[in-house]
Design an enzyme around this catalytic site. Sequence first.
Site, mmCIF file in Angstrom:
data_model
loop_
_atom_site.group_PDB
_atom_site.id
_atom_site.type_symbol
_atom_site.label_atom_id
_atom_site.label_comp_id
_atom_site.label_asym_id
_atom_site.label_seq_id
_atom_site.Cartn_x
_atom_site.Cartn_y
_atom_site.Cartn_z
ATOM 1 C CG HIS A 1 -7.378 87.961 87.403
ATOM 2 N ND1 HIS A 1 -6.972 86.722 86.951
ATOM 3 C CD2 HIS A 1 -7.901 88.599 86.307
ATOM 4 C CE1 HIS A 1 -7.226 86.618 85.664
ATOM 5 N NE2 HIS A 1 -7.793 87.735 85.241
ATOM 6 C CD GLU A 2 -9.896 91.957 86.194
ATOM 7 O OE1 GLU A 2 -9.422 92.719 85.331
ATOM 8 O OE2 GLU A 2 -10.418 90.863 85.916
ATOM 9 C CG HIS B 1 -5.341 91.587 83.536
ATOM 10 N ND1 HIS B 1 -4.592 90.732 82.746
ATOM 11 C CD2 HIS B 1 -6.450 90.881 83.903
ATOM 12 C CE1 HIS B 1 -5.222 89.566 82.648
ATOM 13 N NE2 HIS B 1 -6.339 89.632 83.339
#
Length: 216
Positions: free
Chosen positions: A24-25, A28
Amino acid sequence: MLQNIISPVFIFQFVAVVVSLTVHEFAHAWTADRLGDRTPRVAGRVTLNPVAHLEPLGLIMILFAPIGWAKPVPLNGANFRHPRRSLLLVAAAGPVANLILAAICVTLLRFVPPPTSFGASVNDFLLQLLRWGFIVNVSLFVFNLIPIPPLDGSRIVASLLPSRLAYSYSRLELYGPFILFLFVLIPPLRNQIFLPLFATALNWVASWLALAPWMV
């Protein structure tokens, strides 16, 4: 407590949470880097190394409490050629990455045979890991789309609003974490508002992923 930590279920949950938060990170950071903001790369966030992304307290909270977090990816919107569009894409990248992981897990589940006497332990390990990977990633996808700061959903909404409304909406950043904690920790708000809405969205996304014709 110790018995729960060393149980197989906890181990599957731990692996699924670590992998899901890391991806997820990373999504980003990678998206921001591709769109022209090198701030995440300088901060060492364009990596799949969990150490770069996980916050110890946030990880413990997400495993043992109703809510948790990872390290936010640092951004500088001034580095984007089209700031509003780029910030929207960066915000959406994390939840989309979790949705893709959930789709991969549910697809692979179709190809893992049920446990038998021969190879039962291997098959059961794969089934449990993929099931928890599916559950965790669908949960992260739905939760992060809630339009309350600092969740990704609030970034997406702010990028779509006219400038004046976006500025007013961004002022919720000061109160967003408290609002989230209120919804999660106060029983009437949690049980009568937050959990029913979250469960409905979770079940809808899970059902759609499991039945999507492009995954058959």
